[in-house]
Motif scaffolding. Structure first.
Motif, short mmCIF file in Angstrom:
data_model
loop_
_atom_site.label_atom_id
_atom_site.label_comp_id
_atom_site.label_asym_id
_atom_site.label_seq_id
_atom_site.Cartn_x
_atom_site.Cartn_y
_atom_site.Cartn_z
N TYR A 128 24.88 39.30 40.23
CA TYR A 128 24.87 40.74 40.56
C TYR A 128 24.84 40.94 42.07
CZ TYR A 128 23.15 45.44 41.34
OH TYR A 128 22.99 46.73 41.81
N LEU A 129 24.01 40.13 42.76
CA LEU A 129 23.89 40.21 44.21
C LEU A 129 25.23 39.93 44.88
CD1 LEU A 129 21.54 40.58 46.35
CD2 LEU A 129 21.56 38.09 46.55
N LEU A 130 25.94 38.94 44.39
CA LEU A 130 27.25 38.59 44.94
C LEU A 130 28.26 39.71 44.71
CD1 LEU A 130 27.39 34.84 43.85
CD2 LEU A 130 27.40 35.67 46.21
N MET A 131 28.24 40.29 43.51
CA MET A 131 29.17 41.38 43.21
C MET A 131 28.87 42.61 44.08
SD MET A 131 29.82 41.20 39.10
CE MET A 131 28.12 41.02 38.59
N LYS A 132 27.58 42.87 44.33
CA LYS A 132 27.20 43.97 45.21
C LYS A 132 27.72 43.71 46.63
CE LYS A 132 24.72 47.47 46.86
NZ LYS A 132 24.97 48.89 46.54
N SER A 133 27.56 42.49 47.12
CA SER A 133 28.02 42.12 48.47
C SER A 133 29.53 42.21 48.58
CB SER A 133 27.56 40.71 48.81
OG SER A 133 26.15 40.60 48.72
N LEU A 134 30.23 41.82 47.51
CA LEU A 134 31.69 41.91 47.50
C LEU A 134 32.13 43.37 47.47
CD1 LEU A 134 32.41 39.08 44.91
CD2 LEU A 134 33.19 39.06 47.29
N SER A 135 31.43 44.20 46.74
CA SER A 135 31.83 45.61 46.57
C SER A 135 31.68 46.41 47.86
CB SER A 135 31.01 46.27 45.46
OG SER A 135 29.65 46.39 45.83
N VAL A 136 30.71 46.06 48.68
CA VAL A 136 30.52 46.78 49.96
C VAL A 136 31.18 46.05 51.12
CG1 VAL A 136 28.43 47.97 49.20
CG2 VAL A 136 28.24 45.73 50.31
N HIS A 137 32.00 45.05 50.79
CA HIS A 137 32.82 44.32 51.78
C HIS A 137 32.00 43.60 52.84
CE1 HIS A 137 36.20 46.31 49.90
NE2 HIS A 137 35.67 47.50 50.15
N LEU A 138 30.85 43.08 52.42
CA LEU A 138 30.07 42.25 53.33
C LEU A 138 30.60 40.82 53.32
CD1 LEU A 138 26.46 43.48 52.50
CD2 LEU A 138 27.79 43.97 54.56
N ILE A 139 31.15 40.42 52.20
CA ILE A 139 31.77 39.10 52.08
C ILE A 139 33.05 39.22 51.28
CG2 ILE A 139 29.56 37.87 52.19
CD1 ILE A 139 29.78 37.44 49.14
N GLU A 140 33.90 38.19 51.38
CA GLU A 140 35.07 38.06 50.52
C GLU A 140 35.04 36.67 49.92
OE1 GLU A 140 38.64 38.92 52.65
OE2 GLU A 140 38.08 41.01 53.08
N GLY A 141 35.36 36.57 48.65
CA GLY A 141 35.34 35.27 48.02
C GLY A 141 35.57 35.36 46.52
N ILE A 142 35.36 34.22 45.84
CA ILE A 142 35.60 34.14 44.40
C ILE A 142 34.38 33.49 43.74
CG2 ILE A 142 37.06 33.15 42.58
CD1 ILE A 142 39.33 33.06 44.65
N ILE A 143 33.90 34.13 42.67
CA ILE A 143 32.78 33.58 41.90
C ILE A 143 33.35 32.73 40.76
CG2 ILE A 143 30.74 34.11 40.52
CD1 ILE A 143 30.62 36.83 41.95
N ASP A 144 32.93 31.49 40.69
CA ASP A 144 33.35 30.59 39.62
C ASP A 144 32.18 30.43 38.65
OD1 ASP A 144 34.08 28.47 37.96
OD2 ASP A 144 35.15 27.41 39.54
N GLU A 145 32.24 31.15 37.53
CA GLU A 145 31.14 31.13 36.59
C GLU A 145 31.09 29.83 35.80
OE1 GLU A 145 30.65 34.52 34.13
OE2 GLU A 145 30.99 35.96 35.74
N VAL A 146 32.23 29.14 35.69
CA VAL A 146 32.27 27.87 34.97
C VAL A 146 31.48 26.81 35.71
CG1 VAL A 146 33.72 26.03 34.07
CG2 VAL A 146 34.47 28.42 33.91
N ASP A 147 31.80 26.67 37.02
CA ASP A 147 31.09 25.68 37.84
C ASP A 147 29.81 26.24 38.44
OD1 ASP A 147 33.04 23.82 37.34
OD2 ASP A 147 34.20 24.28 39.16
N SER A 148 29.56 27.54 38.22
CA SER A 148 28.38 28.22 38.76
C SER A 148 28.31 28.09 40.28
CB SER A 148 27.10 27.64 38.13
OG SER A 148 26.01 28.50 38.38
N THR A 149 29.44 28.45 40.92
CA THR A 149 29.52 28.41 42.39
C THR A 149 30.20 29.69 42.88
OG1 THR A 149 31.69 27.30 42.36
CG2 THR A 149 29.71 25.89 42.47
#
Length: 396
Positions: free
Chosen positions: A317-338
């Motif tokens: 959730y924290l990562l999605m919040k950070s992505l939504s407000v454009h603090l970071i850009e990236g990809i969440i890999d839920e399979v590898d949990s990274t």
């Protein structure tokens, strides 16, 4: 009549007799610039701040030669005089009369003095609780300011100060923060009183902590006004800013325990406790990313969970919040949990962060140097191979 008034005041006010004598002398000699400077000094005297001294001086003396001096200075004098009116409506009426006279001068550059006076009218309306009229004047002022060039810093400062106070009254923390910093951009800190600096530094600190989408504290921490907090009863908020700026969750939690009584005295902080925790967790995440080498930006969620004391689902959730407000850009890999981070929002760095960045640059320079030596070591072999191929082609 103006000279008679000054002479009468010189007799009636022994504490200001010398000042009134200087005003009379400069007025008789028609040295308008020097008289303006003397008036500027006179209005700052503690004795002149009592009663309606400045109001009477403006109405009976300054108004006599108001078109002969710098109109922006005249606006400054009018604003100072308006502050001595006990009745706010009377003050507004006085200032509106001044704007009418300014427009009647038919001078080319009346926008600055008129805007300066209007901002004081907006301030008085705000004090009366009439936010609607204050907002109307601010909107008009913004439009005028945007159309002007080469504007005097005091006009900018006046607009941004009133704007900041309007947003403060409405508890719009982010807008207050932005406008208060712009006010400071057009104001010298040395010209402000110690009590004013302390109050403003404290308000700015709270606004930075509570404001939506404010995740960069470096600019505020680098401003000299923040030093006003050090050595006072509210120094804890300075350390709170430091904790947020470095994403230091442990320090934040320790400060909350030590200064629990002071924090409880601030309703806004109490009401937004969860929001503050979310914000420092986001800043903790950004610090984790910042401290990792650029080639190692694939971060296990467990690492983030350990630093933030959150569950894996909360980290997502924290990562999605950070992505939504454009603090970071990236990809969440839920399979590898990274999470792979490709970009982090730039920030104003503190001294410890700059030192860490320097160490990383030194390490990078070292790697480049090692690579260069390796290439140089291989060069003779490459030259020999190239020469042998050339010879072989010639023979053929």
């Amino acid at each position: 009549m103006a000279l008679q008034y000054v002479e009468a005041q010189r007799q009636a006010r022994p504490d200001l007799a010398d000042a009134y004598a200087d005003l009379a002398d400069l007025y008789q000699r028609k040295l308008w610039h020097q008289l303006t400077l003397k008036l500027d000094h006179f209005l700052q005297l503690p004795a002149a701040q009592t009663g309606d001294t400045i109001i009477q001086l403006y109405n009976n003396f300054i108004s006599d030669f108001e078109t002969k001096i710098n109109l922006l200075k005249l606006a400054h004098f009018a604003v100072i005089a308006s502050r001595q009116y006990p009745d706010k409506d009377a003050a507004i009426s006085f200032l509106e009369g001044v704007t009418t006279k300014l427009r009647e001068t038919r001078e080319r550059r009346i926008d600055e003095p008129v805007l300066y006076v209007k901002m004081q009218i907006a301030a008085i309306n705000l004090e009366k609780g009439d936010q609607k009229e204050c907002k109307k004047l601010l909107d008009e002022g913004k439009s005028t300011l945007d159309s002007m060039t080469d504007v005097d810093p005091t006009v900018h400062a006046s607009f941004y100060w009133i704007s900041s106070q309007y947003h403060k009254a409405r508890q719009e923390f982010a807008e207050f923060y932005k406008n208060a910093l712009l006010y400071l951009a057009y104001t010298t800190v040395e010209s402000l009183s110690e009590s004013f600096k302390l109050d403003l530094a404290f308000d700015l600190s709270l606004a930075a902590l509570l404001g939506d989408n404010i995740y960069n504290f470096g600019e505020l921490l680098a401003h000299p006004i923040i030093n006003s907090l050090i050595g006072t009863k509210v120094e804890w908020v300075y350390h709170m800013l430091q904790a947020f700026n470095t994403g230091n969750l442990a320090l934040y939690q320790e400060l909350c325990k030590v200064h629990n009584a002071a924090l409880s005295a601030q309703p806004a902080l109490v009401q937004n406790e969860r929001k503050l925790l979310e914000k420092i967790n986001i800043l903790c995440l950004m610090e984790i990313i910042f401290t990792r080498p650029s080639e190692d930006r694939t971060i296990p969620l467990s690492v983030i969970a350990e630093r933030t004391k959150l569950s894996i689902s909360d980290v997502e959730y924290l990562l999605m919040k950070s992505l939504s407000v454009h603090l970071i850009e990236g990809i969440i890999d839920e399979v590898d949990s990274t999470v792979h981070v490709s970009w982090v929002q730039p920030r104003v760095l503190g001294i410890p962060q700059v030192k860490a960045l320097r160490e990383r640059l030194d390490a990078w320079v070292g790697k480049v140097h090692t690579t260069l030596l390796s290439v140089e070591a291989e060069t003779p072999d490459l030259e020999t191979l190239a020469d042998s191929r050339c010879v072989k082609r010639l023979v053929q």
